[in-house]
Design a protein around this motif. Structure first.
Motif, PDB file in Angstrom:
ATOM      1  N   PHE A   1       0.827  -1.211   0.000  1.00 22.57           N
ATOM      2  CA  PHE A   1       0.000   0.000   0.000  1.00 22.57           C
ATOM      3  C   PHE A   1       0.863   1.264   0.000  1.00 22.57           C
ATOM      4  N   GLY A   2       1.845   1.306   0.881  1.00 20.56           N
ATOM      5  CA  GLY A   2       2.671   2.499   1.002  1.00 20.56           C
ATOM      6  C   GLY A   2       3.444   2.807  -0.266  1.00 20.56           C
ATOM      7  N   GLN A   3       4.090   1.791  -0.828  1.00 21.76           N
ATOM      8  CA  GLN A   3       4.894   2.030  -2.025  1.00 21.76           C
ATOM      9  C   GLN A   3       4.018   2.366  -3.228  1.00 21.76           C
ATOM     10  N   ALA A   4       2.852   1.726  -3.348  1.00 21.80           N
ATOM     11  CA  ALA A   4       1.964   1.998  -4.471  1.00 21.80           C
ATOM     12  C   ALA A   4       1.432   3.422  -4.417  1.00 21.80           C
TER      13      ALA A   4
ATOM     14  N   SER B   1       2.715   5.911  -2.845  1.00 20.58           N
ATOM     15  CA  SER B   1       3.812   6.867  -2.991  1.00 20.58           C
ATOM     16  C   SER B   1       4.025   7.213  -4.460  1.00 20.58           C
ATOM     17  N   ARG B   2       3.838   6.227  -5.328  1.00 17.99           N
ATOM     18  CA  ARG B   2       4.011   6.465  -6.764  1.00 17.99           C
ATOM     19  C   ARG B   2       2.853   7.265  -7.347  1.00 17.99           C
ATOM     20  N   ILE B   3       1.655   7.043  -6.823  1.00 20.53           N
ATOM     21  CA  ILE B   3       0.490   7.766  -7.338  1.00 20.53           C
ATOM     22  C   ILE B   3       0.568   9.244  -6.966  1.00 20.53           C
ATOM     23  N   GLY B   4       0.943   9.514  -5.734  1.00 19.62           N
ATOM     24  CA  GLY B   4       1.115  10.894  -5.287  1.00 19.62           C
ATOM     25  C   GLY B   4      -0.178  11.684  -5.195  1.00 19.62           C
ATOM     26  N   MET B   5      -1.293  11.020  -4.877  1.00 24.15           N
ATOM     27  CA  MET B   5      -2.580  11.709  -4.819  1.00 24.15           C
ATOM     28  C   MET B   5      -2.881  12.302  -3.447  1.00 24.15           C
ATOM     29  N   ILE B   6      -2.182  11.835  -2.417  1.00 27.05           N
ATOM     30  CA  ILE B   6      -2.456  12.309  -1.061  1.00 27.05           C
ATOM     31  C   ILE B   6      -1.406  13.356  -0.703  1.00 27.05           C
ATOM     32  N   PRO B   7      -1.829  14.593  -0.416  1.00 26.44           N
ATOM     33  CA  PRO B   7      -0.867  15.659  -0.123  1.00 26.44           C
ATOM     34  C   PRO B   7      -0.249  15.485   1.263  1.00 26.44           C
ATOM     35  N   THR B   8       1.057  15.326   1.316  1.00 25.59           N
ATOM     36  CA  THR B   8       1.759  15.178   2.596  1.00 25.59           C
ATOM     37  C   THR B   8       2.901  16.191   2.733  1.00 25.59           C
TER      38      THR B   8
ATOM     39  N   ALA C   1       6.895   7.687   4.321  1.00 24.53           N
ATOM     40  CA  ALA C   1       7.282   8.164   5.650  1.00 24.53           C
ATOM     41  C   ALA C   1       6.052   8.618   6.426  1.00 24.53           C
ATOM     42  N   PHE C   2       5.126   9.313   5.753  1.00 24.32           N
ATOM     43  CA  PHE C   2       3.893   9.757   6.398  1.00 24.32           C
ATOM     44  C   PHE C   2       3.084   8.565   6.910  1.00 24.32           C
TER      45      PHE C   2
ATOM     46  N   ALA D   1      10.938  -0.248   8.673  1.00 25.78           N
ATOM     47  CA  ALA D   1      11.046   1.079   8.064  1.00 25.78           C
ATOM     48  C   ALA D   1      12.496   1.409   7.738  1.00 25.78           C
ATOM     49  N   LEU D   2      13.417   1.010   8.610  1.00 26.51           N
ATOM     50  CA  LEU D   2      14.840   1.235   8.361  1.00 26.51           C
ATOM     51  C   LEU D   2      15.303   0.473   7.129  1.00 26.51           C
ATOM     52  N   LEU D   3      14.848  -0.772   6.985  1.00 28.42           N
ATOM     53  CA  LEU D   3      15.230  -1.582   5.834  1.00 28.42           C
ATOM     54  C   LEU D   3      14.668  -1.018   4.530  1.00 28.42           C
ATOM     55  N   LEU D   4      13.503  -0.362   4.609  1.00 28.54           N
ATOM     56  CA  LEU D   4      12.878   0.222   3.426  1.00 28.54           C
ATOM     57  C   LEU D   4      13.448   1.601   3.098  1.00 28.54           C
ATOM     58  N   GLY D   5      14.322   2.095   3.951  1.00 30.38           N
ATOM     59  CA  GLY D   5      14.920   3.401   3.717  1.00 30.38           C
ATOM     60  C   GLY D   5      14.009   4.568   4.021  1.00 30.38           C
ATOM     61  N   VAL D   6      13.025   4.365   4.895  1.00 35.82           N
ATOM     62  CA  VAL D   6      12.112   5.445   5.273  1.00 35.82           C
ATOM     63  C   VAL D   6      12.873   6.474   6.091  1.00 35.82           C
ATOM     64  N   HIS D   7      12.683   7.747   5.748  1.00 33.37           N
ATOM     65  CA  HIS D   7      13.390   8.823   6.461  1.00 33.37           C
ATOM     66  C   HIS D   7      12.714   9.059   7.810  1.00 33.37           C
TER      67      HIS D   7
END
Length: 272
Positions: free
Chosen positions: A58-61, A63-70, A77-78, A144-150
């Motif tokens: 869900f998170g990665q998908a 993130s690519r769409i970019g429809m939710i303003p964060t 990360a959000f 999250a660390l393994l996925l490189g989340v800031h």
């Protein structure tokens, strides 16, 4: 200097009086939950599958769409504090099932028959349930660390996040114990838990900011304790604007209400 006799638990309780005895009883219940977890840690790994799917799929998908303003924060990360809060809530909300099992086997009756204060017993169980949530939170942070989340990995921020997890898990496990006091079977508790968890999750700010919610959903999110759990975690782990004092106060106050209800309801329901 203290002698060996002075540092024994009984001597320490005697020196500190009633508050020391109260804390000792609370710690006894926490230690009991820790021992249960050490004997069967497989539950934690099984429950880690769901947050992993949320972040990986869900998170990665989205993130690519970019429809939710964060803002300047990536959606992955959000989402991470929201999934962390979800994982903690889901574990805590089903804690009442073990309470019903203890009632069925007579263990709970034995606890209630001891001189231990009822509030100490249920506070110990609420905090003991938080131990499971802390272990789950650590696993989500590692993922999250393994996925490189800031994430802001400062020690005080991580400790603050774990403290927030404890407050949130204590409240939700307390609510679960209140439900366990009202329900008679584990099947009913499982059904009610499933009905509660998803509305709590989707009506909070875990998946999307409150600014894009319709007015009616924003009102619900404001009174949803999970929103305060997410807000505190997001502020600590991401450095986004948050109201940590308010978040902690709401979670602690809600947990205190659940503690009072559990203390009052269980002896009455056991006698009914």
């Amino acid at each position: 200097m203290f002698s060996e006799a002075d540092v024994r638990p009984g001597a320490l309780v005697k020196r500190s009086g009633a508050p020391g005895l109260y804390l000792l009883h609370v710690w006894t219940l926490i230690e009991l939950e820790i021992r249960k977890l050490r004997k069967d840690p497989t539950e934690l790994f099984m429950r880690a599958v769901q947050p992993a799917l949320w972040l990986l799929v869900f998170g990665q998908a989205f993130s690519r769409i970019g429809m939710i303003p964060t803002g300047k924060t990536t959606y992955l990360a959000f989402l991470t504090p929201g999934i962390l809060a979800q994982s903690v809530t889901f574990i805590a909300i089903f804690y009442g099932i073990s309470i019903i099992w203890e009632r069925e086997t007579g263990q709970l009756q034995k606890f209630l028959a001891t001189p231990m204060r009822r509030s100490a017993m249920f506070l110990g169980k609420m905090l003991g349930a938080s131990v499971r949530s802390i272990a789950q939170a650590v696993m989500v942070l590692i993922l999250a660390l393994l996925l490189g989340v800031h994430i802001l990995w400062g020690p005080w921020r991580i400790l603050g996040a774990l403290a927030t997890v404890v407050l949130g898990a204590a409240f939700f496990s307390g609510m679960s114990m209140v439900l366990a006091a009202l329900l008679r079977t584990r099947e009913r508790m499982m059904g009610i838990g499933q009905v509660i968890t998803m509305p709590l999750f989707f009506s909070s700010n875990a998946l999307y900011p409150t600014t894009i919610m319709p007015d009616w959903l924003r009102v619900i999110a404001t009174i949803n304790p999970m929103s305060y759990l997410v807000d505190g975690l997001r502020g600590l782990l991401l450095g986004t604007p948050a109201h940590l004092g308010v978040d902690w106060a709401v979670l602690a106050g809600a947990g205190a209400v659940m503690l009072i209800l559990s203390t009052v309801l269980f002896p009455r329901r056991m006698a009914a």
